[in-house]
Design a protein around this motif. Sequence first.
Motif, mmCIF file in Angstrom:
data_model
loop_
_atom_site.group_PDB
_atom_site.id
_atom_site.type_symbol
_atom_site.label_atom_id
_atom_site.label_comp_id
_atom_site.label_asym_id
_atom_site.label_seq_id
_atom_site.Cartn_x
_atom_site.Cartn_y
_atom_site.Cartn_z
ATOM 1 N N ALA A 39 36.050 38.968 50.101
ATOM 2 C CA ALA A 39 36.646 40.175 50.697
ATOM 3 C C ALA A 39 36.586 41.368 49.751
ATOM 4 O O ALA A 39 36.541 41.208 48.533
ATOM 5 N N SER A 40 36.632 42.583 50.325
ATOM 6 C CA SER A 40 36.759 43.781 49.483
ATOM 7 C C SER A 40 38.233 44.011 49.227
ATOM 8 O O SER A 40 39.051 43.910 50.147
ATOM 9 N N THR A 81 34.743 39.741 44.873
ATOM 10 C CA THR A 81 33.604 39.876 43.953
ATOM 11 C C THR A 81 32.649 40.997 44.316
ATOM 12 O O THR A 81 31.807 41.364 43.519
ATOM 13 N N GLY A 82 32.704 41.513 45.549
ATOM 14 C CA GLY A 82 31.624 42.408 46.005
ATOM 15 C C GLY A 82 30.448 41.530 46.424
ATOM 16 O O GLY A 82 30.138 41.402 47.588
ATOM 17 N N ALA A 83 29.820 40.883 45.477
ATOM 18 C CA ALA A 83 28.773 39.905 45.795
ATOM 19 C C ALA A 83 29.015 38.708 44.875
ATOM 20 O O ALA A 83 29.278 38.888 43.686
ATOM 21 N N LEU A 84 28.931 37.514 45.430
ATOM 22 C CA LEU A 84 29.231 36.324 44.624
ATOM 23 C C LEU A 84 28.259 36.236 43.445
ATOM 24 O O LEU A 84 27.051 36.474 43.596
ATOM 25 N N GLN A 225 38.264 42.039 54.559
ATOM 26 C CA GLN A 225 39.168 42.918 53.797
ATOM 27 C C GLN A 225 40.297 42.083 53.220
ATOM 28 O O GLN A 225 40.818 41.197 53.908
ATOM 29 N N ALA A 226 40.686 42.389 51.995
ATOM 30 C CA ALA A 226 41.774 41.666 51.325
ATOM 31 C C ALA A 226 43.049 41.701 52.162
ATOM 32 O O ALA A 226 43.269 42.629 52.949
#
Length: 432
Positions: A39-40, A81-84, A225-226
Amino acid sequence: MLATKTERIVKPALNIAGSLRLPGDKSISHRYALLSALASGTTKLTNFSTGADCASSLGCSAAVGATVTRKDDGIIEIVGTGALQASAAPLDCGNSGSTMRMLTGLLAATPHTYTLIGDESLSRRPMERVRKPISQMGAEITLTDGHAPLTIRGGNLKAIDYTTSVPSAQVKTAVLLAGLQAEGTTVVRESVRTRDHGELALRAFGAQIERTTDSISIAGGQNLQAIEAAVPGDISSAAFFLCAAALFPGSNLVFDSLGLNPTRATLLDVLTALGAHIGVLNLEEKNGELVGTVQVNAPSTGLTGTTISGALSAQLIDELPVLAAIAPYTQNGIRIRDAKELRVKESDRIALVASNLRAMGAEVEEFEDGLDVPGGQTLHGAEINSGGDHRIAMAFSVAALKASGDTVINGAESAAISFPEFYELLDQVAER
Ligand code: S3P
Protein backbone atom coordinates in the motif's frame (compact mmCIF):
# COMPACT_ATOMS: atom_id res chain seq x y z
CA MET A 1 7.83 -30.21 14.70
CA LEU A 2 9.42 -27.61 16.95
CA ALA A 3 11.93 -28.82 19.50
CA THR A 4 10.13 -29.73 22.69
CA LYS A 5 11.59 -27.40 25.30
CA THR A 6 9.25 -26.26 28.03
CA GLU A 7 6.88 -28.35 30.04
CA ARG A 8 4.02 -26.80 31.86
CA ILE A 9 1.82 -28.32 34.53
CA VAL A 10 -1.89 -27.64 34.22
CA LYS A 11 -3.94 -28.37 37.33
CA PRO A 12 -7.67 -29.16 37.38
CA ALA A 13 -10.03 -26.21 37.89
CA LEU A 14 -13.25 -25.81 39.85
CA ASN A 15 -14.77 -23.14 37.62
CA ILE A 16 -13.99 -20.60 34.89
CA ALA A 17 -14.95 -16.96 35.37
CA GLY A 18 -13.77 -13.50 34.44
CA SER A 19 -13.48 -11.17 31.51
CA LEU A 20 -10.86 -11.12 28.78
CA ARG A 21 -9.77 -8.87 25.95
CA LEU A 22 -7.67 -10.93 23.57
CA PRO A 23 -4.80 -9.99 21.26
CA GLY A 24 -5.67 -9.41 17.62
CA ASP A 25 -6.85 -12.08 15.24
CA LYS A 26 -4.02 -13.99 13.60
CA SER A 27 -5.63 -14.27 10.16
CA ILE A 28 -6.46 -10.56 10.00
CA SER A 29 -3.05 -9.51 11.36
CA HIS A 30 -1.23 -11.53 8.67
CA ARG A 31 -3.26 -9.91 5.93
CA TYR A 32 -2.82 -6.37 7.24
CA ALA A 33 0.93 -6.98 7.64
CA LEU A 34 1.31 -8.17 4.04
CA LEU A 35 -1.09 -5.72 2.35
CA SER A 36 0.50 -2.75 4.09
CA ALA A 37 3.78 -3.57 2.30
CA LEU A 38 2.07 -3.02 -1.07
CA ALA A 39 0.00 0.00 0.00
CA SER A 40 0.95 3.67 -0.36
CA GLY A 41 1.33 5.46 2.95
CA THR A 42 1.72 4.42 6.58
CA THR A 43 -0.55 1.75 8.03
CA LYS A 44 -1.16 2.01 11.79
CA LEU A 45 -2.37 -1.09 13.58
CA THR A 46 -3.46 -1.49 17.18
CA ASN A 47 -4.05 -4.82 18.90
CA PHE A 48 -1.93 -6.61 16.28
CA SER A 49 -1.55 -10.35 17.00
CA THR A 50 1.18 -11.03 19.58
CA GLY A 51 1.87 -14.49 18.11
CA ALA A 52 5.17 -15.47 16.51
CA ASP A 53 3.37 -16.34 13.25
CA CYS A 54 2.29 -12.75 12.60
CA ALA A 55 5.75 -11.52 13.55
CA SER A 56 6.96 -13.74 10.66
CA SER A 57 4.63 -11.88 8.28
CA LEU A 58 5.83 -8.50 9.55
CA GLY A 59 9.45 -9.68 9.22
CA CYS A 60 8.88 -10.74 5.62
CA SER A 61 7.18 -7.42 4.79
CA ALA A 62 10.21 -5.64 6.25
CA ALA A 63 12.59 -7.90 4.30
CA VAL A 64 10.97 -6.82 1.01
CA GLY A 65 11.22 -3.14 1.82
CA ALA A 66 8.43 -2.08 4.20
CA THR A 67 9.52 -0.06 7.23
CA VAL A 68 8.01 -1.70 10.30
CA THR A 69 8.11 0.12 13.65
CA ARG A 70 6.69 -1.09 16.94
CA LYS A 71 5.77 1.97 18.98
CA ASP A 72 5.90 2.08 22.78
CA ASP A 73 2.10 2.22 22.99
CA GLY A 74 1.88 -1.11 21.12
CA ILE A 75 0.89 0.45 17.79
CA ILE A 76 2.60 -1.07 14.77
CA GLU A 77 3.41 1.31 11.93
CA ILE A 78 4.19 -0.05 8.50
CA VAL A 79 5.34 2.24 5.70
CA GLY A 80 4.58 0.68 2.30
CA THR A 81 7.40 -0.08 -0.09
CA GLY A 82 6.22 1.66 -3.27
CA ALA A 83 7.63 -1.36 -5.10
CA LEU A 84 8.64 -4.57 -3.34
CA GLN A 85 12.42 -4.80 -2.98
CA ALA A 86 14.79 -7.70 -3.57
CA SER A 87 16.02 -9.61 -0.54
CA ALA A 88 19.46 -11.19 -0.49
CA ALA A 89 18.55 -13.32 2.52
CA PRO A 90 15.84 -16.00 2.37
CA LEU A 91 12.43 -14.88 3.63
CA ASP A 92 11.87 -16.74 6.89
CA CYS A 93 8.23 -17.73 7.40
CA GLY A 94 8.97 -19.53 10.68
CA ASN A 95 6.12 -21.89 11.60
CA SER A 96 3.56 -19.97 9.56
CA GLY A 97 1.83 -21.59 6.59
CA SER A 98 -0.30 -18.46 6.19
CA THR A 99 2.82 -16.32 5.75
CA MET A 100 4.40 -18.63 3.19
CA ARG A 101 1.30 -19.16 1.07
CA MET A 102 0.03 -15.58 1.08
CA LEU A 103 3.53 -14.12 0.58
CA THR A 104 3.82 -16.25 -2.58
CA GLY A 105 0.84 -14.34 -4.00
CA LEU A 106 2.17 -11.00 -2.81
CA LEU A 107 5.58 -11.50 -4.47
CA ALA A 108 4.25 -13.03 -7.69
CA ALA A 109 4.50 -9.87 -9.81
CA THR A 110 7.93 -8.78 -8.58
CA PRO A 111 10.90 -9.24 -10.93
CA HIS A 112 13.25 -10.61 -8.26
CA THR A 113 14.00 -14.13 -7.14
CA TYR A 114 13.09 -14.90 -3.53
CA THR A 115 13.56 -18.03 -1.45
CA LEU A 116 10.91 -18.72 1.20
CA ILE A 117 11.94 -20.94 4.07
CA GLY A 118 10.32 -22.18 7.27
CA ASP A 119 10.95 -24.32 10.33
CA GLU A 120 10.88 -28.11 10.30
CA SER A 121 7.08 -28.31 10.60
CA LEU A 122 6.41 -25.72 7.88
CA SER A 123 8.98 -27.42 5.61
CA ARG A 124 6.77 -30.54 5.62
CA ARG A 125 3.53 -28.78 4.70
CA PRO A 126 2.01 -28.92 1.19
CA MET A 127 2.84 -25.95 -1.06
CA GLU A 128 1.71 -27.36 -4.41
CA ARG A 129 -1.74 -25.92 -3.71
CA VAL A 130 -0.31 -22.40 -3.98
CA ARG A 131 2.41 -23.13 -6.59
CA LYS A 132 -0.19 -24.31 -9.09
CA PRO A 133 -2.39 -21.19 -9.44
CA ILE A 134 0.39 -18.65 -8.99
CA SER A 135 2.57 -20.29 -11.63
CA GLN A 136 -0.45 -20.51 -13.97
CA MET A 137 -0.64 -16.73 -13.62
CA GLY A 138 2.96 -16.38 -14.82
CA ALA A 139 5.35 -16.53 -11.84
CA GLU A 140 8.11 -19.15 -11.83
CA ILE A 141 7.95 -21.22 -8.67
CA THR A 142 9.99 -24.22 -7.61
CA LEU A 143 9.33 -26.40 -4.59
CA THR A 144 11.41 -29.01 -2.86
CA ASP A 145 9.42 -32.22 -3.20
CA GLY A 146 6.13 -30.32 -2.93
CA HIS A 147 7.34 -28.37 0.11
CA ALA A 148 9.45 -25.40 1.19
CA PRO A 149 12.06 -24.14 0.51
CA LEU A 150 10.08 -22.42 -2.22
CA THR A 151 11.70 -20.13 -4.74
CA ILE A 152 9.70 -17.62 -6.69
CA ARG A 153 10.61 -15.32 -9.54
CA GLY A 154 7.76 -12.98 -10.26
CA GLY A 155 6.79 -11.67 -13.65
CA ASN A 156 4.01 -10.13 -15.68
CA LEU A 157 0.93 -11.88 -14.43
CA LYS A 158 -2.21 -12.78 -16.34
CA ALA A 159 -5.57 -13.15 -14.62
CA ILE A 160 -7.00 -16.65 -14.14
CA ASP A 161 -10.34 -18.20 -13.28
CA TYR A 162 -9.37 -20.65 -10.55
CA THR A 163 -11.23 -23.21 -8.46
CA THR A 164 -9.26 -24.09 -5.32
CA SER A 165 -8.41 -27.81 -4.99
CA VAL A 166 -8.92 -27.89 -1.20
CA PRO A 167 -10.85 -25.35 0.86
CA SER A 168 -8.08 -22.89 1.81
CA ALA A 169 -8.41 -19.23 2.69
CA GLN A 170 -4.64 -18.92 2.44
CA VAL A 171 -4.61 -20.08 -1.18
CA LYS A 172 -7.67 -17.96 -2.01
CA THR A 173 -5.94 -14.89 -0.57
CA ALA A 174 -2.69 -15.68 -2.40
CA VAL A 175 -4.54 -15.83 -5.74
CA LEU A 176 -6.37 -12.55 -4.98
CA LEU A 177 -3.08 -10.84 -4.07
CA ALA A 178 -1.54 -11.99 -7.34
CA GLY A 179 -4.78 -11.04 -9.15
CA LEU A 180 -4.50 -7.51 -7.79
CA GLN A 181 -1.19 -7.25 -9.67
CA ALA A 182 -2.23 -9.13 -12.84
CA GLU A 183 -3.54 -8.05 -16.21
CA GLY A 184 -7.29 -8.70 -16.40
CA THR A 185 -9.82 -9.84 -13.82
CA THR A 186 -8.98 -12.84 -11.66
CA VAL A 187 -11.79 -15.06 -10.38
CA VAL A 188 -11.46 -17.48 -7.46
CA ARG A 189 -14.08 -20.14 -6.82
CA GLU A 190 -14.29 -22.42 -3.79
CA SER A 191 -16.57 -25.34 -3.05
CA VAL A 192 -16.83 -24.38 0.63
CA ARG A 193 -16.80 -20.76 1.68
CA THR A 194 -13.63 -20.25 3.72
CA ARG A 195 -12.80 -17.30 5.95
CA ASP A 196 -13.11 -14.05 3.99
CA HIS A 197 -10.56 -11.83 5.77
CA GLY A 198 -8.50 -11.54 2.56
CA GLU A 199 -11.45 -10.08 0.67
CA LEU A 200 -12.38 -7.75 3.55
CA ALA A 201 -8.78 -6.59 4.05
CA LEU A 202 -8.33 -5.88 0.33
CA ARG A 203 -11.51 -3.78 0.44
CA ALA A 204 -10.34 -1.98 3.58
CA PHE A 205 -7.10 -1.06 1.77
CA GLY A 206 -9.20 0.37 -1.09
CA ALA A 207 -9.40 -2.44 -3.65
CA GLN A 208 -12.65 -3.29 -5.38
CA ILE A 209 -13.72 -6.90 -5.12
CA GLU A 210 -16.91 -8.45 -6.47
CA ARG A 211 -18.51 -11.38 -4.70
CA THR A 212 -21.21 -13.77 -5.87
CA THR A 213 -22.40 -16.82 -3.96
CA ASP A 214 -19.65 -18.98 -5.43
CA SER A 215 -16.96 -16.64 -6.76
CA ILE A 216 -14.75 -13.68 -5.90
CA SER A 217 -13.35 -11.39 -8.62
CA ILE A 218 -10.62 -8.80 -8.50
CA ALA A 219 -9.45 -6.57 -11.33
CA GLY A 220 -5.70 -6.14 -11.70
CA GLY A 221 -3.89 -2.83 -11.59
CA GLN A 222 -5.60 -1.41 -8.50
CA ASN A 223 -3.59 0.54 -5.95
CA LEU A 224 -3.85 0.01 -2.21
CA GLN A 225 -3.94 2.80 0.38
CA ALA A 226 -2.66 2.49 3.95
CA ILE A 227 -5.24 2.09 6.74
CA GLU A 228 -5.56 2.71 10.46
CA ALA A 229 -7.17 -0.23 12.19
CA ALA A 230 -7.69 -1.98 15.50
CA VAL A 231 -7.44 -5.73 14.96
CA PRO A 232 -10.42 -7.58 16.54
CA GLY A 233 -9.66 -10.13 19.28
CA ASP A 234 -8.85 -13.60 17.96
CA ILE A 235 -11.88 -15.90 18.14
CA SER A 236 -9.70 -18.98 17.52
CA SER A 237 -7.71 -18.06 20.66
CA ALA A 238 -10.98 -17.39 22.50
CA ALA A 239 -12.07 -20.89 21.45
CA PHE A 240 -9.91 -22.48 24.16
CA PHE A 241 -11.55 -20.37 26.85
CA LEU A 242 -15.05 -20.69 25.37
CA CYS A 243 -14.72 -24.48 25.44
CA ALA A 244 -13.22 -24.42 28.95
CA ALA A 245 -16.08 -22.26 30.26
CA ALA A 246 -18.66 -24.48 28.55
CA LEU A 247 -17.48 -27.40 30.73
CA PHE A 248 -18.17 -25.90 34.16
CA PRO A 249 -21.77 -25.35 35.33
CA GLY A 250 -21.73 -21.93 37.01
CA SER A 251 -19.05 -20.54 34.69
CA ASN A 252 -19.27 -16.99 33.39
CA LEU A 253 -16.77 -15.62 30.91
CA VAL A 254 -16.99 -12.39 28.91
CA PHE A 255 -14.84 -11.34 25.92
CA ASP A 256 -14.67 -7.72 24.80
CA SER A 257 -13.90 -6.64 21.23
CA LEU A 258 -13.88 -10.17 19.90
CA GLY A 259 -13.79 -10.78 16.13
CA LEU A 260 -17.15 -12.22 15.10
CA ASN A 261 -16.77 -12.49 11.35
CA PRO A 262 -19.51 -14.98 10.34
CA THR A 263 -16.96 -17.13 8.47
CA ARG A 264 -15.13 -17.60 11.78
CA ALA A 265 -17.86 -17.67 14.41
CA THR A 266 -19.22 -21.18 13.75
CA LEU A 267 -17.89 -22.35 17.12
CA LEU A 268 -20.50 -20.19 18.82
CA ASP A 269 -23.24 -22.09 16.95
CA VAL A 270 -21.69 -25.46 17.84
CA LEU A 271 -21.40 -24.55 21.52
CA THR A 272 -25.01 -23.37 21.47
CA ALA A 273 -26.05 -26.67 19.86
CA LEU A 274 -24.15 -28.48 22.64
CA GLY A 275 -26.27 -26.59 25.19
CA ALA A 276 -24.00 -23.69 26.22
CA HIS A 277 -25.54 -20.24 26.61
CA ILE A 278 -23.84 -17.73 24.35
CA GLY A 279 -24.76 -14.05 24.39
CA VAL A 280 -23.53 -11.51 21.83
CA LEU A 281 -23.70 -7.77 22.53
CA ASN A 282 -22.38 -4.46 21.16
CA LEU A 283 -21.93 -5.67 17.58
CA GLU A 284 -20.00 -3.21 15.40
CA GLU A 285 -18.31 -3.32 12.02
CA LYS A 286 -14.67 -2.22 11.76
CA ASN A 287 -12.90 -2.26 8.40
CA GLY A 288 -15.54 -4.73 7.23
CA GLU A 289 -14.99 -7.08 10.18
CA LEU A 290 -17.69 -7.71 12.81
CA VAL A 291 -16.60 -7.16 16.39
CA GLY A 292 -18.61 -7.64 19.58
CA THR A 293 -18.83 -8.72 23.20
CA VAL A 294 -19.44 -12.41 23.86
CA GLN A 295 -20.61 -13.99 27.10
CA VAL A 296 -20.56 -17.74 27.72
CA ASN A 297 -22.22 -19.75 30.48
CA ALA A 298 -22.20 -23.53 30.71
CA PRO A 299 -25.44 -25.50 30.80
CA SER A 300 -26.25 -26.83 34.29
CA THR A 301 -26.78 -30.33 32.91
CA GLY A 302 -23.54 -30.62 30.91
CA LEU A 303 -22.89 -30.43 27.17
CA THR A 304 -24.80 -32.80 24.89
CA GLY A 305 -23.01 -34.04 21.75
CA THR A 306 -22.83 -33.48 18.00
CA THR A 307 -21.45 -34.46 14.61
CA ILE A 308 -19.24 -32.03 12.70
CA SER A 309 -18.81 -32.80 8.99
CA GLY A 310 -18.94 -31.31 5.49
CA ALA A 311 -18.60 -27.53 5.21
CA LEU A 312 -18.72 -27.20 9.00
CA SER A 313 -15.40 -29.04 9.32
CA ALA A 314 -13.69 -26.56 6.98
CA GLN A 315 -15.15 -23.60 8.86
CA LEU A 316 -14.11 -24.99 12.24
CA ILE A 317 -10.74 -26.31 11.14
CA ASP A 318 -8.72 -24.48 13.82
CA GLU A 319 -11.26 -25.21 16.57
CA LEU A 320 -11.55 -28.97 15.99
CA PRO A 321 -8.61 -29.93 18.25
CA VAL A 322 -10.14 -28.24 21.29
CA LEU A 323 -13.64 -29.54 20.50
CA ALA A 324 -12.22 -33.07 20.28
CA ALA A 325 -10.28 -32.54 23.51
CA ILE A 326 -13.45 -31.65 25.48
CA ALA A 327 -15.60 -34.27 23.72
CA PRO A 328 -15.11 -37.01 26.37
CA TYR A 329 -16.76 -34.68 28.90
CA THR A 330 -19.92 -34.29 26.80
CA GLN A 331 -22.90 -36.61 27.29
CA ASN A 332 -23.05 -38.10 23.80
CA GLY A 333 -19.61 -37.44 22.37
CA ILE A 334 -18.41 -35.61 19.27
CA ARG A 335 -17.94 -37.15 15.85
CA ILE A 336 -15.70 -35.31 13.37
CA ARG A 337 -15.49 -36.15 9.64
CA ASP A 338 -14.33 -34.45 6.39
CA ALA A 339 -11.42 -32.92 8.30
CA LYS A 340 -8.50 -34.57 6.49
CA GLU A 341 -6.80 -31.16 6.29
CA LEU A 342 -6.08 -31.53 10.02
CA ARG A 343 -3.38 -34.03 9.05
CA VAL A 344 -1.34 -31.37 7.21
CA LYS A 345 -1.49 -28.54 9.74
CA GLU A 346 1.41 -27.64 12.06
CA SER A 347 1.24 -31.33 13.08
CA ASP A 348 -0.96 -34.30 12.17
CA ARG A 349 -3.68 -33.03 14.47
CA ILE A 350 -5.91 -36.11 14.10
CA ALA A 351 -3.13 -38.46 15.22
CA LEU A 352 -1.97 -36.22 18.06
CA VAL A 353 -5.47 -35.55 19.41
CA ALA A 354 -6.14 -39.31 19.42
CA SER A 355 -2.87 -40.27 21.13
CA ASN A 356 -3.13 -37.52 23.74
CA LEU A 357 -6.76 -38.35 24.53
CA ARG A 358 -5.71 -41.99 25.00
CA ALA A 359 -2.87 -40.88 27.28
CA MET A 360 -5.51 -39.23 29.47
CA GLY A 361 -7.46 -42.48 29.60
CA ALA A 362 -10.09 -41.71 26.95
CA GLU A 363 -11.54 -44.05 24.41
CA VAL A 364 -11.30 -42.59 20.87
CA GLU A 365 -11.49 -43.93 17.34
CA GLU A 366 -9.32 -42.40 14.63
CA PHE A 367 -10.36 -42.12 10.97
CA GLU A 368 -8.43 -40.84 7.96
CA ASP A 369 -10.60 -37.71 7.97
CA GLY A 370 -11.67 -37.38 11.58
CA LEU A 371 -12.33 -38.86 15.00
CA ASP A 372 -15.11 -40.41 17.05
CA VAL A 373 -14.85 -39.37 20.68
CA PRO A 374 -17.54 -40.99 22.85
CA GLY A 375 -19.05 -38.93 25.65
CA GLY A 376 -19.57 -39.72 29.31
CA GLN A 377 -15.88 -40.37 29.99
CA THR A 378 -13.65 -39.28 32.86
CA LEU A 379 -10.02 -38.39 32.13
CA HIS A 380 -6.91 -38.40 34.27
CA GLY A 381 -3.89 -36.11 34.11
CA ALA A 382 -1.13 -37.35 31.81
CA GLU A 383 1.96 -36.30 29.86
CA ILE A 384 0.83 -34.56 26.71
CA ASN A 385 2.93 -34.47 23.57
CA SER A 386 2.12 -31.16 21.87
CA GLY A 387 4.21 -32.11 18.84
CA GLY A 388 5.38 -28.50 18.90
CA ASP A 389 1.87 -27.53 17.74
CA HIS A 390 0.33 -24.52 19.50
CA ARG A 391 -3.26 -25.65 19.14
CA ILE A 392 -2.52 -29.13 20.54
CA ALA A 393 -0.74 -27.62 23.58
CA MET A 394 -3.69 -25.30 24.29
CA ALA A 395 -6.44 -27.87 23.52
CA PHE A 396 -5.01 -30.32 26.06
CA SER A 397 -4.50 -27.59 28.65
CA VAL A 398 -8.29 -27.21 28.43
CA ALA A 399 -8.90 -30.98 28.70
CA ALA A 400 -6.61 -30.92 31.77
CA LEU A 401 -8.94 -28.52 33.61
CA LYS A 402 -11.56 -31.23 34.12
CA ALA A 403 -9.24 -34.22 34.51
CA SER A 404 -8.28 -35.80 37.82
CA GLY A 405 -4.71 -34.97 38.80
CA ASP A 406 -2.14 -32.79 37.07
CA THR A 407 -1.35 -32.75 33.36
CA VAL A 408 2.09 -32.02 31.95
CA ILE A 409 2.14 -30.26 28.59
CA ASN A 410 5.40 -31.01 26.78
CA GLY A 411 6.37 -28.37 24.26
CA ALA A 412 4.07 -25.91 26.05
CA GLU A 413 6.02 -22.95 24.61
CA SER A 414 4.50 -23.62 21.18
CA ALA A 415 1.36 -21.74 22.36
CA ALA A 416 3.36 -18.58 21.58
CA ILE A 417 3.00 -19.28 17.86
CA SER A 418 -0.49 -17.78 18.07
CA PHE A 419 -1.12 -16.86 21.72
CA PRO A 420 1.84 -16.14 24.05
CA GLU A 421 -0.46 -14.96 26.87
CA PHE A 422 -2.44 -18.22 26.93
CA TYR A 423 -1.20 -19.82 30.19
CA GLU A 424 -1.23 -16.54 32.10
CA LEU A 425 -4.84 -15.85 31.07
CA LEU A 426 -5.82 -19.44 31.83
CA ASP A 427 -4.51 -19.04 35.38
CA GLN A 428 -6.41 -15.74 35.60
CA VAL A 429 -9.83 -17.22 34.76
CA ALA A 430 -9.48 -20.74 36.21
CA GLU A 431 -10.71 -20.98 39.82
CA ARG A 432 -8.83 -23.66 41.69
C1 S3P B 1 -5.93 -19.47 7.73
C2 S3P B 1 -6.59 -20.44 7.03
C3 S3P B 1 -6.64 -21.84 7.50
C4 S3P B 1 -6.34 -21.94 8.98
C5 S3P B 1 -5.13 -21.16 9.38
C6 S3P B 1 -5.30 -19.70 9.03
C7 S3P B 1 -5.90 -18.11 7.15
O1 S3P B 1 -5.67 -22.58 6.79
O2 S3P B 1 -6.19 -23.29 9.37
O3 S3P B 1 -4.90 -21.27 10.78
O4 S3P B 1 -5.53 -17.16 7.85
O5 S3P B 1 -6.24 -17.99 5.97
P1 S3P B 1 -5.91 -23.15 5.30
O6 S3P B 1 -6.00 -22.00 4.36
O7 S3P B 1 -4.71 -24.02 5.03
O8 S3P B 1 -7.16 -23.94 5.41
